[in-house]
Design a protein around this motif. Structure first.
Motif, mmCIF file in Angstrom:
data_model
loop_
_atom_site.group_PDB
_atom_site.id
_atom_site.type_symbol
_atom_site.label_atom_id
_atom_site.label_comp_id
_atom_site.label_asym_id
_atom_site.label_seq_id
_atom_site.Cartn_x
_atom_site.Cartn_y
_atom_site.Cartn_z
ATOM 1 N N GLU A 143 0.723 -1.042 -0.015
ATOM 2 C CA GLU A 143 -0.059 0.056 -0.065
ATOM 3 C C GLU A 143 0.830 1.341 -0.063
ATOM 4 O OE1 GLU A 143 -3.656 -0.041 2.478
ATOM 5 O OE2 GLU A 143 -2.793 -1.802 3.303
ATOM 6 N N ASP A 144 2.009 1.240 0.927
ATOM 7 C CA ASP A 144 2.595 2.428 1.094
ATOM 8 C C ASP A 144 3.455 2.743 -0.365
ATOM 9 O OD1 ASP A 144 2.004 2.981 3.608
ATOM 10 O OD2 ASP A 144 3.556 1.939 4.526
ATOM 11 N N GLU A 145 4.021 1.610 -0.948
ATOM 12 C CA GLU A 145 4.617 1.794 -2.154
ATOM 13 C C GLU A 145 4.145 2.104 -3.343
ATOM 14 O OE1 GLU A 145 8.360 -1.591 -1.253
ATOM 15 O OE2 GLU A 145 6.502 -2.151 -2.891
ATOM 16 N N ILE A 146 2.565 1.654 -3.589
ATOM 17 C CA ILE A 146 1.667 2.248 -4.533
ATOM 18 C C ILE A 146 1.388 3.453 -4.238
ATOM 19 C CG2 ILE A 146 -0.697 2.149 -5.414
ATOM 20 C CD1 ILE A 146 -0.508 -1.046 -4.662
ATOM 21 N N PHE A 147 1.221 4.003 -3.136
ATOM 22 C CA PHE A 147 0.940 5.647 -2.811
ATOM 23 C C PHE A 147 2.003 6.133 -3.127
ATOM 24 C CE2 PHE A 147 1.049 9.103 0.102
ATOM 25 C CZ PHE A 147 0.021 9.748 -0.079
ATOM 26 N N ALA A 148 3.320 5.822 -2.688
ATOM 27 C CA ALA A 148 4.422 6.534 -3.212
ATOM 28 C C ALA A 148 4.833 6.686 -4.762
ATOM 29 C CB ALA A 148 5.958 5.831 -2.432
ATOM 30 N N VAL A 149 4.651 5.728 -5.328
ATOM 31 C CA VAL A 149 4.597 5.791 -6.800
ATOM 32 C C VAL A 149 3.771 6.696 -7.567
ATOM 33 C CG1 VAL A 149 4.483 4.513 -9.001
ATOM 34 C CG2 VAL A 149 5.588 3.641 -6.987
ATOM 35 N N GLY A 150 2.547 6.975 -6.713
ATOM 36 C CA GLY A 150 1.524 7.677 -7.461
ATOM 37 C C GLY A 150 2.049 9.173 -7.145
ATOM 38 N N ARG A 151 2.310 9.368 -5.837
ATOM 39 C CA ARG A 151 3.005 10.488 -5.544
ATOM 40 C C ARG A 151 4.172 11.062 -6.427
ATOM 41 N NH1 ARG A 151 0.687 14.516 -3.238
ATOM 42 N NH2 ARG A 151 2.576 15.209 -2.162
ATOM 43 N N LEU A 152 5.220 10.076 -6.822
ATOM 44 C CA LEU A 152 6.356 10.445 -7.558
ATOM 45 C C LEU A 152 5.786 10.864 -9.169
ATOM 46 C CD1 LEU A 152 9.177 10.302 -8.216
ATOM 47 C CD2 LEU A 152 9.058 7.659 -8.717
ATOM 48 N N VAL A 153 4.828 10.224 -9.672
ATOM 49 C CA VAL A 153 4.273 10.446 -10.875
ATOM 50 C C VAL A 153 3.495 11.803 -10.855
ATOM 51 C CG1 VAL A 153 2.499 9.792 -12.819
ATOM 52 C CG2 VAL A 153 3.926 7.963 -11.418
ATOM 53 N N GLN A 154 3.023 12.033 -9.996
ATOM 54 C CA GLN A 154 2.273 13.340 -9.769
ATOM 55 C C GLN A 154 3.290 14.646 -9.804
ATOM 56 O OE1 GLN A 154 -0.396 12.980 -6.421
ATOM 57 N NE2 GLN A 154 -2.349 13.222 -7.733
ATOM 58 N N ALA A 155 4.200 14.262 -9.101
ATOM 59 C CA ALA A 155 5.326 15.538 -8.702
ATOM 60 C C ALA A 155 6.331 15.563 -9.706
ATOM 61 C CB ALA A 155 6.095 15.210 -7.462
ATOM 62 N N ASN A 156 6.311 14.478 -10.839
ATOM 63 C CA ASN A 156 7.451 14.469 -11.864
ATOM 64 C C ASN A 156 6.578 14.679 -13.239
ATOM 65 O OD1 ASN A 156 9.297 13.630 -13.783
ATOM 66 N ND2 ASN A 156 10.516 12.896 -12.273
ATOM 67 N N PRO A 157 6.584 15.947 -13.933
ATOM 68 C CA PRO A 157 5.740 16.166 -14.967
ATOM 69 C C PRO A 157 6.427 15.376 -16.070
ATOM 70 C CG PRO A 157 6.349 18.171 -14.080
ATOM 71 C CD PRO A 157 6.957 17.158 -13.276
ATOM 72 N N GLU A 158 7.667 15.102 -16.244
ATOM 73 C CA GLU A 158 8.443 14.320 -17.434
ATOM 74 C C GLU A 158 7.880 12.940 -17.220
ATOM 75 O OE1 GLU A 158 12.651 15.062 -17.333
ATOM 76 O OE2 GLU A 158 12.280 17.153 -17.855
ATOM 77 N N LEU A 159 8.036 12.549 -16.225
ATOM 78 C CA LEU A 159 7.433 11.074 -15.915
ATOM 79 C C LEU A 159 6.199 10.970 -16.128
ATOM 80 C CD1 LEU A 159 7.903 8.133 -15.064
ATOM 81 C CD2 LEU A 159 7.591 8.885 -12.659
ATOM 82 N N ARG A 160 5.337 11.771 -15.834
ATOM 83 C CA ARG A 160 3.938 11.757 -16.134
ATOM 84 C C ARG A 160 3.604 11.699 -17.555
ATOM 85 N NH1 ARG A 160 2.634 15.538 -13.110
ATOM 86 N NH2 ARG A 160 2.314 17.414 -14.451
ATOM 87 N N ASP A 161 4.258 12.609 -18.313
ATOM 88 C CA ASP A 161 4.152 12.844 -19.664
ATOM 89 C C ASP A 161 4.428 11.773 -20.376
ATOM 90 O OD1 ASP A 161 3.031 15.284 -19.346
ATOM 91 O OD2 ASP A 161 4.929 16.495 -19.642
ATOM 92 N N ALA A 162 5.651 11.050 -19.913
ATOM 93 C CA ALA A 162 6.191 9.696 -20.670
ATOM 94 C C ALA A 162 5.196 8.603 -20.398
ATOM 95 C CB ALA A 162 7.595 9.444 -19.956
ATOM 96 N N LEU A 163 4.521 8.602 -19.320
ATOM 97 C CA LEU A 163 3.631 7.562 -19.185
ATOM 98 C C LEU A 163 2.320 7.669 -19.748
ATOM 99 C CD1 LEU A 163 4.428 6.648 -15.363
ATOM 100 C CD2 LEU A 163 5.243 5.501 -17.345
ATOM 101 N N SER A 164 1.952 8.666 -20.295
ATOM 102 C CA SER A 164 0.631 9.039 -20.776
ATOM 103 C C SER A 164 0.903 9.277 -22.375
ATOM 104 C CB SER A 164 0.099 10.198 -20.128
ATOM 105 O OG SER A 164 0.878 11.438 -20.136
#
Length: 265
Positions: A116-137
């Motif tokens: 649970e903690d890891e899933i939440f942390a990854v979600g926060r990482l994606v939200q906080a990193n525009p480059e990663l968010r754009d790459a995944l979308s």
């Protein structure tokens, strides 16, 4: 996932076929694959959810398609699912995906809280990193490419189930990766009989403070509550808790806003 009527009953029947032990990581991956297949093949989905076709015939059809390609345990779950009546065709792949999430959660054994903690942390990482968010979308990038990016990013730092769930979040079944991850975390909490609370604070909480808050929320809601703690500079002081549709806001910023509105009024 919220299902109603026939689909809710169908999901419950399929869940009964989900094993509680064994190679649950493999079962999860197989159910994810079948979910993606049924979602991407309208013809197969129509037949698998056609109420006019006997359940046994639909189960036999899916077995003929999937035998040798997925585990026996996953095939049993799929057979149980397609034997049922579904309110809407899209509910079947959604249900198979959620059952895959349940299998992935169970595969972690006593490490569910870590998952649970890891899933939440990854979600926060994606939200906080525009480059990663754009790459995944990015629709121009293949899903395999995105999965490789996730594997390279997370590596052996997280549980195998965490990587499996993050990769499944790329399937497009949810509006965004972060929405998918939030949904998966709720499933993980439900498997443990817990609720999930998002807690916003100005400073990190000490473990004793976390324990007291979790105990207070458990007393209020009648079950254990998993805390997602976010340090938010806009909070200033105090605490804001979101659990389900409830919001408990005791932050200084909120009290200042309320005081300002009273003065202005």
């Amino acid at each position: 996932m919220m299902m109603r009527g026939a689909s809710a009953d169908a999901y419950a029947a399929a869940a009964e076929a989900l094993p509680a032990s064994g190679d649950l990581g493999r079962v999860a991956q197989d159910l994810f694959g079948v979910s993606d297949l049924v979602r991407s093949e309208p013809g197969l989905r129509r037949v698998a959810t056609d109420a006019s076709v006997p359940g046994a015939a639909k189960a036999e059809l899916l077995r003929s398609v999937l035998t040798g390609k997925v585990s026996t345990e996953a095939l049993d779950v799929v057979s149980a699912a397609v034997s049922q009546r579904w309110s809407a065709g899209r509910d079947l792949p959604d249900a198979l995906e959620e059952l895959g999430v349940v299998a992935a959660v169970r595969s972690t054994g006593s490490d569910v809280a870590r998952l649970e903690d890891e899933i939440f942390a990854v979600g926060r990482l994606v939200q906080a990193n525009p480059e990663l968010r754009d790459a995944l979308s990015d629709p121009a990038r293949s899903r395999d490419d995105k999965s490789a990016l996730i594997s390279g990013l997370l590596g052996d730092k997280v549980l195998p189930a965490t990587i499996a769930l993050v990769q499944q979040s790329l399937s497009g079944s949810h509006r965004t990766v972060t929405v998918a991850l939030a949904s998966y975390q709720k499933v993980a909490a439900e498997v443990r009989g817990q609720g999930v609370a998002t807690v916003r604070v100005a400073q990190p909480l000490a473990q004793a403070e976390r324990d007291r808050l979790a105990a207070a929320l458990a007393g209020t809601y009648g079950r254990e509550v998993h805390l997602n703690v976010i340090v938010d500079r806009d909070v200033i002081g105090g605490i804001r808790v979101e659990i389900g549709d409830d919001v408990i806001d005791g932050t200084v910023s909120t009290r200042l806003d309320e005081a300002g509105r009273k003065l202005a009024g």
